[in-house]
Motif scaffolding. Structure first.
Motif, PDB file in Angstrom:
ATOM      1  N   ILE A   1       4.200 -12.003   1.829  1.00 11.67           N
ATOM      2  CA  ILE A   1       3.154 -11.729   2.600  1.00 11.67           C
ATOM      3  C   ILE A   1       2.816 -10.519   3.417  1.00 11.67           C
ATOM      4  CG2 ILE A   1       1.792 -13.002   4.700  1.00 11.67           C
ATOM      5  CD1 ILE A   1       2.870 -15.567   3.382  1.00 11.67           C
ATOM      6  N   ALA A   2       4.229 -10.055   3.950  1.00 15.39           N
ATOM      7  CA  ALA A   2       4.406  -9.073   4.769  1.00 15.39           C
ATOM      8  C   ALA A   2       3.969  -7.672   4.240  1.00 15.39           C
ATOM      9  CB  ALA A   2       5.749  -8.853   5.511  1.00 15.39           C
ATOM     10  N   MET A   3       4.214  -7.703   2.947  1.00 17.21           N
ATOM     11  CA  MET A   3       4.194  -6.651   2.076  1.00 17.21           C
ATOM     12  C   MET A   3       2.617  -6.428   1.760  1.00 17.21           C
ATOM     13  SD  MET A   3       7.443  -6.003  -0.496  1.00 17.21           S
ATOM     14  CE  MET A   3       6.930  -7.249  -1.546  1.00 17.21           C
TER      15      MET A   3
ATOM     16  N   LYS B   1       0.779  -1.088   0.166  1.00 16.24           N
ATOM     17  CA  LYS B   1      -0.077  -0.042   0.059  1.00 16.24           C
ATOM     18  C   LYS B   1       0.901   1.342   0.043  1.00 16.24           C
ATOM     19  CE  LYS B   1      -4.749  -0.923   1.692  1.00 16.24           C
ATOM     20  NZ  LYS B   1      -4.493  -2.230   2.514  1.00 16.24           N
ATOM     21  N   ARG B   2       1.913   1.309   0.848  1.00 17.58           N
ATOM     22  CA  ARG B   2       2.866   2.484   0.910  1.00 17.58           C
ATOM     23  C   ARG B   2       3.366   2.631  -0.295  1.00 17.58           C
ATOM     24  NH1 ARG B   2       5.874  -0.212   5.542  1.00 17.58           N
ATOM     25  NH2 ARG B   2       7.559   1.127   5.136  1.00 17.58           N
ATOM     26  N   ASN B   3       3.860   1.835  -1.016  1.00 16.66           N
ATOM     27  CA  ASN B   3       4.342   2.038  -2.414  1.00 16.66           C
ATOM     28  C   ASN B   3       4.395   0.834  -3.224  1.00 16.66           C
ATOM     29  OD1 ASN B   3       6.037   2.795  -4.660  1.00 16.66           O
ATOM     30  ND2 ASN B   3       7.557   4.131  -3.509  1.00 16.66           N
ATOM     31  N   PRO B   4       3.340   0.664  -3.981  1.00 20.68           N
ATOM     32  CA  PRO B   4       3.173  -0.381  -4.933  1.00 20.68           C
ATOM     33  C   PRO B   4       4.058  -0.747  -5.946  1.00 20.68           C
ATOM     34  CG  PRO B   4       1.038   1.214  -4.970  1.00 20.68           C
ATOM     35  CD  PRO B   4       2.170   1.805  -4.280  1.00 20.68           C
ATOM     36  N   PHE B   5       4.812   0.416  -6.519  1.00 21.49           N
ATOM     37  CA  PHE B   5       5.774  -0.077  -7.399  1.00 21.49           C
ATOM     38  C   PHE B   5       7.043  -0.722  -6.828  1.00 21.49           C
ATOM     39  CE2 PHE B   5       9.856   1.543  -9.088  1.00 21.49           C
ATOM     40  CZ  PHE B   5       9.786   0.936 -10.471  1.00 21.49           C
TER      41      PHE B   5
ATOM     42  N   GLY C   1       0.649   4.347   7.756  1.00 23.04           N
ATOM     43  CA  GLY C   1      -0.003   4.686   6.492  1.00 23.04           C
ATOM     44  C   GLY C   1       0.462   5.806   5.903  1.00 23.04           C
ATOM     45  N   GLN C   2       2.000   5.621   5.842  1.00 23.06           N
ATOM     46  CA  GLN C   2       2.727   6.819   5.016  1.00 23.06           C
ATOM     47  C   GLN C   2       3.257   6.132   3.783  1.00 23.06           C
ATOM     48  OE1 GLN C   2       5.388   7.949   8.028  1.00 23.06           O
ATOM     49  NE2 GLN C   2       3.870   9.341   8.757  1.00 23.06           N
ATOM     50  N   LYS C   3       3.199   6.924   2.803  1.00 22.87           N
ATOM     51  CA  LYS C   3       3.803   6.717   1.527  1.00 22.87           C
ATOM     52  C   LYS C   3       5.142   6.584   1.600  1.00 22.87           C
ATOM     53  CE  LYS C   3       0.303   6.741  -1.509  1.00 22.87           C
ATOM     54  NZ  LYS C   3      -0.234   5.581  -1.953  1.00 22.87           N
ATOM     55  N   MET C   4       5.775   5.724   0.938  1.00 28.35           N
ATOM     56  CA  MET C   4       7.201   5.597   0.825  1.00 28.35           C
ATOM     57  C   MET C   4       7.687   6.342  -0.375  1.00 28.35           C
ATOM     58  SD  MET C   4       9.472   2.243   1.563  1.00 28.35           S
ATOM     59  CE  MET C   4      10.477   2.084   0.082  1.00 28.35           C
TER      60      MET C   4
ATOM     61  N   VAL D   1      -1.019  -1.805   7.270  1.00 28.12           N
ATOM     62  CA  VAL D   1       0.108  -0.810   7.326  1.00 28.12           C
ATOM     63  C   VAL D   1       0.053  -0.032   8.808  1.00 28.12           C
ATOM     64  CG1 VAL D   1       0.668   1.139   6.018  1.00 28.12           C
ATOM     65  CG2 VAL D   1      -0.979  -0.337   5.111  1.00 28.12           C
ATOM     66  N   ARG D   2       1.188   0.070   9.187  1.00 31.49           N
ATOM     67  CA  ARG D   2       1.267   0.991  10.429  1.00 31.49           C
ATOM     68  C   ARG D   2       1.001   2.247  10.436  1.00 31.49           C
ATOM     69  NH1 ARG D   2       6.571   0.298  11.226  1.00 31.49           N
ATOM     70  NH2 ARG D   2       6.576   0.267   8.886  1.00 31.49           N
TER      71      ARG D   2
END
Lengths: 487, 462
Positions: free
Chosen positions: B417-419, B354-358, B427-430, B424-425
């Motif tokens: 699996i973790a990703m 979620k934080r950075n799908p790419f 919820g910040q974008k990376m 998300v802890r």
């Protein structure tokens, strides 16, 4: 050429859908999967018109020095499986219209990618390519189950993944072992299916046994045959409905189809030696799974176990290695694919309309929605193989085939009909009939997309029960071709 | 050949930069230099003029050039990954050390004499000891450098002792002379010659961190700065394998029966120990360290197959390329995640999808490749090794490799699996630097491209 297109179109579709957003993705996915279905019909008629047509084969070099080719073709058996795949995928996509999945573009993109891999598995004519598609089919379904699945999905999908991957790796070794035995006469090693057949036949019985087991483990896990089935019920229950449909409707057939095309012709001696044992396992699996299905409370889990029972009969029929057995298996694979998708959709509808799949909490829905009751009944009758439904043709041939192998085996395998009727009718009774429970009161009417899918499935069930000839002819023809290699 | 000169020159230039104050332009200069070296490498390809140089010390034949090419390409990617590393203090030292390590790596691909082998290993190792300890205020980094130094010197001792014994038997350091000594000896080889081979085997296993000589690896990988870990697990490993392969396939190949059983046991141990330990790691960096031992075991299998043709060479070349690219990709993600989080524990990857799908997508491809799933490069790498092994007497190793690969899938998929599965802890974008985004895109595409058209690498020789 046409057959190459069959593989390329879902791949392109998958990429296109990935770059769309929201509702557009599902509409585009549906449209493109219908295009694919039309294409498969074109392949079917082309084959009817001229089985030797150049449109039905494609062969280009991939890694020349190792004899790996991108060789695909559509023969009688493949076309049946292609039709099943391309017929079911649009229905599966349509059945998801009432569920709002997060990130729909990835979801539909993965379904289409999976379709590509499945068609690849069914058309591959090169051992290596077959393996690559086989593995490739695993990746999308893993993510579908992992990202959109239910409770405990991390653990359960992981078990599923490791199980099937381990099996496939053994298959890879078996195939490489076969490959290393090719080319004794010419000195050129090759992955072409004909060369693998020849290499397998030239082996001694003990070498064939090694190959047989190495490859059978992969197929046995995928189907799944007892005792490799332990991943299946949990995975079916946890996966999102569309994932379950893909798994049971199509992916399961990878195993049975692989058995017919990639194992039996390769190891005829090992088949004589081990066939009886594996048939024994399958028949035991039928009874075991049916008995468990009878006592299930969760309707989705019940279908999962019924699927093990059905596939056990299919496996037994295939390994009986006679015309009726294999032909019946092909027909039953088609019928089971359609019926099980219908059943899982019904389980999904129940869940959405009543909030539960527990048989104890359901009851009396027929009085709320008679239309649904009729559609459900048709699917159910197809699945218990009533004459004039699609399930009958396959099951009749299968039991006939197993009977030729051994009367006692057939007696036990035939229990599947009786036990199947028991758990299916019992569940129908619990869900639709009887006293109206609280859960049924708000059942309401079906949404149009669900109704459409169920109608199509019911029409297919009856149409091919009444007039199975076009498909049956293909199955008969394909089976004859395979049997010439086995005998 | 010219590539070796260019990289050496760059190393000296880097040291001068401190004096003449052109630190600022050093980074682009180095990148250009590596491209130039790669270009020269490319020009020398198939140049039949190539002969052993400097009194038969160094020989850049096509095999050497191919491995140099892998090393230089990886080095280029690595420098893009490590741009941060050259921004704060000791910039020129860092540059010089890395470049000299590269010189050592290139020598290891091309040595044709025992002395150049030893020199190459030392030129490669000594900068690595320093680099491992380069986060000088961090205790773990110091410990890593120290451990690496002690264990590395120990292995060098073994290597020297082995070389001495072989010299005692043959009277020469020249590899081709040793090779013909073995084929002409007709059973009159003294026992201490074999002892020499085994000592060199032990030393090389130390360098490629194969079990049971792997104990330094996890601590060193964990303690070193992440980019240095990436350097160790890609370039150092490729170079060490080029050397290992040259020694044991070309030189000692004919004496295969004396070392193959030992190597088979080492492979088996590496497969079991690394995969089982990796499965229980919480730190992704440490997990990658253990998994690199398992990849080493796979490459050792190609040496074990001891194929007379070029099949083993091709397989090792392909494997090291696939593994290096996959690792660079994985380490880029680990580096960015740990930069944000301060550590590289598996929890730091939670919700990356979620934080950075790419980035998560690239990590998935890298993990699939390292786990060996089609159609990534890692799958073909493993497949080629399996086809080599099926024709040998070590078929049991294949079964072992398969069972341990399944364990491998477990820990690689733990990351996936973790990703995607874990919440998300914050919820910040990376956010990534543009250069890292490009790097990830290139390495991911390469991983897929190598998997789809493997023939350009796998048919390169023979």
């Amino acid at each position: 050429m046409l057959v190459g297109l069959l593989i390329v179109v879902p791949l392109i579709a998958s990429l296109l859908v990935f770059f769309t957003k929201g509702k557009a993705s599902r509409n585009l996915a549906l449209g493109l999967s219908i295009v694919e279905f039309a294409l498969s019909l074109a392949v079917f008629f082309q084959y009817k018109h001229n089985p030797m047509s150049k449109d039905l084969v494609l062969n280009c070099s991939w890694v020349e020095s190792m004899g790996i080719h991108f060789a695909v073709s559509a023969d009688a058996l493949s076309i049946l499986m292609i039709l099943l795949t391309t017929f079911l995928v649009p229905l599966i996509i349509l059945s998801s219209f009432n569920t709002n999945y997060e990130k729909p573009h990835s979801f539909y993109s993965l379904i289409l990618l999976m379709q590509m891999a499945l068609i690849g598995v069914f058309t591959a004519n090169d051992g290596f390519l077959f393996y690559v598609f086989w593995e490739l089919a695993l990746i999308p379904i893993y993510f579908i189950c992992l990202v959109w699945g239910g409770e405990n999905r991390g653990r359960i999908t992981f078990k599923f993944f490791v199980y099937t991957l381990l099996g496939s790796l053994f298959m890879l070794v078996g195939l490489i072992y076969l490959y290393s035995h090719t080319g004794y006469e010419t000195g050129i090693k090759s992955w072409a299916i004909g060369d693998l057949y020849a290499a397998g036949k030239a082996m001694s019985a003990s070498q064939q046994s090694f190959v047989f087991w190495a490859i059978f483990i992969a197929f046995g896990i995928k189907m799944p045959v007892f005792p490799f089935h332990t991943w299946q019920p949990d995975t079916y229950v946890t996966a999102p409905t569309q994932g379950t449909m893909l798994l049971s409707g199509i992916m399961l057939k990878m195993g049975t189809f692989g058995l017919i095309k990639w194992l039996m012709p390769v190891t005829p001696l090992a088949l004589e030696q081990w066939g009886g044992f594996v048939i024994g396992l399958s028949v035991f699996g039928i009874i075991y799974a049916s008995c468990i299905a009878i006592v299930q409370k969760d309707y989705k889990r019940l279908i999962a176990y019924s699927s093990i029972a059905h596939v056990g009969l299919i496996a037994a029929g295939i390994l009986a290695a006679n015309q009726q057995g294999i032909q019946g298996a092909m027909m039953q694979m088609l019928a089971h694919g359609v019926n099980v998708v219908g059943l899982f959709l019904i389980a999904d509808i129940l869940m959405r309309h009543t909030g539960t799949r527990d048989l104890d909490k359901l009851g009396g829905i027929r009085s709320m929605n008679g239309n649904f009751a009729v559609l459900f009944l048709v699917v159910l009758l197809g699945s218990v193989a009533l004459p004039l439904t699609n399930g009958f043709v396959g099951e009749f041939l299968l039991i006939n085939g197993v009977y030729q192998y051994g009367a006692w085996v057939a007696a036990f395998a035939g229990l599947t009909v009786i036990l199947g009727a028991v758990y299916m009718l019992r569940s129908y009774q619990a869900i639709m009939l009887g006293e109206r429970r609280d859960s049924a009161i708000a059942f309401g009417s079906l949404v149009s997309s669900d109704k459409l899918v169920l109608y199509i499935i019911c029409i297919a069930i009856i149409a091919f029960g009444v007039y199975p000839k076009p498909l049956n002819d293909l199955a008969e023809e394909g089976t004859k071709a395979i049997l010439t290699y086995i005998k | 050949m010219k590539g070796l000169f260019i990289i050496s020159g760059l190393g000296i230039l880097a040291m001068l930069a401190e004096i003449f104050k052109f630190k600022k332009i050093l980074y682009p200069l180095v990148l250009l230099g590596i491209i130039a070296a790669y270009g020269c490498n490319f020009m020398e390809w198939n140049n039949n003029m190539s002969v052993p140089m400097f009194g038969k010390m160094i020989h850049f034949d096509n095999v050497a050039l191919a491995f140099s090419g892998v090393i230089l390409a990886t080095a280029f990617f690595w420098f893009i990954l490590a741009n941060d590393y050259f921004e704060h203090d000791h910039i020129t030292d860092h540059f010089a050390l890395v470049l000299f390590a590269l010189v050592g790596a290139l020598m290891l691909t091309s040595f044709s004499n025992m002395t150049t082998l030893f020199l190459g290993i030392e030129i490669l190792s000594i900068p690595m000891y320093v680099l491992a300890a380069s986060r000088k205020r961090d205790l773990a980094s110091n410990e890593a450098g120290f451990k690496y130094l002690i264990m590395g010197s120990f292995a060098s001792g073994f290597l020297l002792f082995g070389i001495a014994l072989i010299y005692g038997a043959t009277g020469t350091f020249d590899l081709m002379a040793i090779r013909s000594y073995i084929s002409q000896a007709n059973g009159s080889i003294p026992v201490f010659f074999y002892a020499g081979i085994l000592m060199m085997l032990v030393a090389m296993c130390f360098k490629v961190s194969a079990a049971p000589f792997h104990f330094w690896a996890p601590d060193v990988y964990e303690g070193s700065p992440t980019v240095i870990t990436a350097l160790m697990s890609t370039i150092v490993k490729t170079a060490a394998f080029a050397a290992f392969m040259h020694l044991f396939l070309v030189v000692f190949g004919k004496a295969g029966e004396s070392w193959s059983m030992v190597l088979a046991v080492i492979v088996a141990l590496s497969l079991v120990v690394s995969n089982i330990t990796a499965a229980s790691q919480n730190s992704v960096k440490r997990m990658l360290a253990y998994s690199s031992i398992s990849h080493a075991a796979f490459m050792l299998m190609a040496i074990l197959a001891n194929n007379r043709g070029f099949a083993s060479v091709n397989a090792i070349l392909y494997y090291s390329l696939a593994y290096s690219i996959g690792s660079i990709s994985a380490f880029t993600v680990v580096y960015n995640v740990s930069k944000e989080d301060g550590n590289s524990n598996i929890e730091a990857f939670n919700g990356l999808g979620k934080r950075n799908p790419f980035v998560a997508g690239c990590m998935v491809i890298a993990m699939l490749s390292l786990a060996g799933i089609p159609v990534t490069a890692g799958f073909f790498a493993k497949y080629f090794i399996f086809t080599l092994m099926i024709g040998t007497g070590f078929k049991w190793l294949i079964i072992l490799a398969i069972l341990t690969s399944a364990v491998g899938v477990y820990y690689y998929f733990k990351v996936i699996i973790a990703m995607y599965f874990k919440p998300v802890r914050e919820g910040q974008k990376m956010v990534l630097e543009t250069s890292h985004v490009i790097l990830l895109a290139i390495t991911t595409l390469l991983t897929l491209a190598l998997g789809i058209v493997p023939k350009y690498i796998i048919e390169i020789f023979g």
